[in-house]
Enzyme design. Structure first.
Site, PDB file in Angstrom:
ATOM      1  N   GLY A  54      18.829  67.025  23.480  1.00  0.00           N
ATOM      2  CA  GLY A  54      18.611  67.748  22.313  1.00  0.00           C
ATOM      3  C   GLY A  54      19.443  67.055  21.191  1.00  0.00           C
ATOM      4  O   GLY A  54      20.223  66.080  21.364  1.00  0.00           O
ATOM      5  N   ILE A 160      28.147  75.962  25.384  1.00  0.00           N
ATOM      6  CA  ILE A 160      28.081  75.693  23.990  1.00  0.00           C
ATOM      7  C   ILE A 160      26.737  76.389  23.286  1.00  0.00           C
ATOM      8  O   ILE A 160      26.815  76.666  22.198  1.00  0.00           O
ATOM      9  CB  ILE A 160      27.731  74.046  23.843  1.00  0.00           C
ATOM     10  CG1 ILE A 160      28.841  73.292  24.409  1.00  0.00           C
ATOM     11  CG2 ILE A 160      27.269  73.763  22.309  1.00  0.00           C
ATOM     12  CD1 ILE A 160      28.562  71.661  24.361  1.00  0.00           C
ATOM     13  N   HIS A 220      33.166  83.130  17.940  1.00  0.00           N
ATOM     14  CA  HIS A 220      32.246  81.756  17.495  1.00  0.00           C
ATOM     15  C   HIS A 220      31.219  82.088  16.674  1.00  0.00           C
ATOM     16  O   HIS A 220      30.199  81.594  16.814  1.00  0.00           O
ATOM     17  CB  HIS A 220      31.992  80.899  18.608  1.00  0.00           C
ATOM     18  CG  HIS A 220      31.504  79.627  18.185  1.00  0.00           C
ATOM     19  ND1 HIS A 220      32.173  78.714  17.591  1.00  0.00           N
ATOM     20  CD2 HIS A 220      30.421  79.111  18.420  1.00  0.00           C
ATOM     21  CE1 HIS A 220      31.320  77.729  17.538  1.00  0.00           C
ATOM     22  NE2 HIS A 220      30.299  77.687  17.919  1.00  0.00           N
TER      23      HIS A 220
END
Length: 356
Positions: A54, A160, A220
């Protein structure tokens, strides 16, 4: 003159690269036989990247191949893994690179790994929030974490995939169901918020970003990203206008990049850099280095919430210590309450995805 077995091995290795069966993937018995370097690779750690083909995964794979602490690098994805593997494997660094394509090879990609880095999922697009990604990425994270629980339950997991505020709770619930959950080994990567904070604060102060350290706590996404400017190192004072500007820019750094790329992608390069910086910290912790401290979104008792981003000390078991927030000014205390309110919903969303 080289012994005959060495010559045969070299010929087999060349042949495997010149005439690969279907793809240069780990499933190839010819390539397994030829890959004799893997048996005596450089000392270090075994790292797998899930989502290696990716936008984040490719530069992340390249940078991890450059890390001298990595001896074996496994690159997994559901598409394009053979090409990325072939490309990265040509780099003249010590890590042995192996590729894995598709769900049927996930277990092979994970077995024996020390560190798993998970950037898998769809990227943000203009007008899309991290929560918009939830429906797609939640299922991806669930599947991958089921594989981790089965094949390498003692590995450190760096997550992530967005929205991190929800995907980390998803991962925790998957591991709990499998009976393998260790909160010390699951870390949501918020390093990009810290990297941005260091950069933006350095611009305001006229300093080298490498000399600046800004703690970023909370979560986040949006208002959950709370830079503690009162705790900046070196100690610095800011006007209220500077505080508002910096806080807003740090919180919306991802949107800034998405809009600047005008539909062509999200913050893939800076995220890959931040992910590698954090992964390197985890590897140094695993090696036993002292004083390895970074911010991450982890299981926490710092607030009443079950997960929270703050500074953690990394070691041989993953998280060795979770640090408290320290003294906050009034602006930060107000920001903390806003962050907690938003975080609570995101965490519950992740937990409910598995429990419902």
């Amino acid at each position: 003159m080289q012994p005959i077995p060495d010559v045969n091995q070299r010929i087999a290795r060349i042949s495997a690269h010149l005439h690969p069966p279907k793809s240069q993937m780990e499933e190839s018995s010819a390539l397994r036989r030829a890959n004799c370097r893997a048996k005596g690779g450089a000392p270090g750690f075994k790292v797998a990247i899930l989502g290696a083909a990716g936008g984040i995964g490719q530069p992340l794979a390249m940078l991890m191949k450059m890390n001298p602490l990595v001896s074996v690098l496994h690159l997994y994805d559901v598409v394009n893994a053979p090409g990325v593997t072939a490309d990265i494997s040509h780099m003249d660094t010590g890590a042995v690179v192996r590729g894995f394509l598709g769900q049927q090879q996930l277990e092979a990609a994970l077995t024996g790994m020390d560190l798993i880095i998970v950037p898998a999922g769809v990227p943000r697009k203009p007008g899309m929030t991290r929560d918009d990604l939830f429906k797609i990425n939640a299922g991806i994270v669930k599947t991958l974490c089921e594989g981790i629980a089965k094949c390498c339950p003692r590995a450190i997991v760096n997550l992530i995939s967005n929205p991190v505020n929800s995907t980390v709770p998803i991962a925790a619930e998957v591991f709990k169901k499998a009976g393998t959950y260790d909160p010390k080994r699951l870390l949501g990567v918020t390093m990009l918020d810290v990297v941005r904070a260091n950069t933006f604060v350095a611009e305001v102060l006229g300093l080298d970003p490498r000399d600046v350290d800004v703690p970023v706590v909370g979560g986040h996404a949006g208002v959950t990203i709370l830079p503690l400017l009162s705790q900046v190192k070196p100690p610095s004072s800011f006007t209220q206008e500077e505080i508002s500007y910096l806080t807003d820019r740090i919180q919306n750094g991802g949107t800034e990049v998405v809009e600047a790329k005008a539909g062509a992608g999200s913050a893939t390069l800076s995220m890959a850099y931040a992910a590698v910086k954090f992964a390197d910290a985890c590897l140094r912790g695993l090696r036993g280095d002292a004083g390895v401290i970074e911010c991450a979104f982890v299981s926490s008792q710092v607030t009443e919430l079950p997960f929270f981003a703050s500074k953690v000390r990394l070691g041989r078991n993953g998280i060795e210590e979770v640090y408290s927030l320290g003294p906050l000014n009034e602006y930060e205390r107000i920001g903390l309450e806003k962050a907690k309110k938003e975080l609570a919903g995101s965490i519950e969303k992740g937990v409910s995805f598995i429990r419902s």
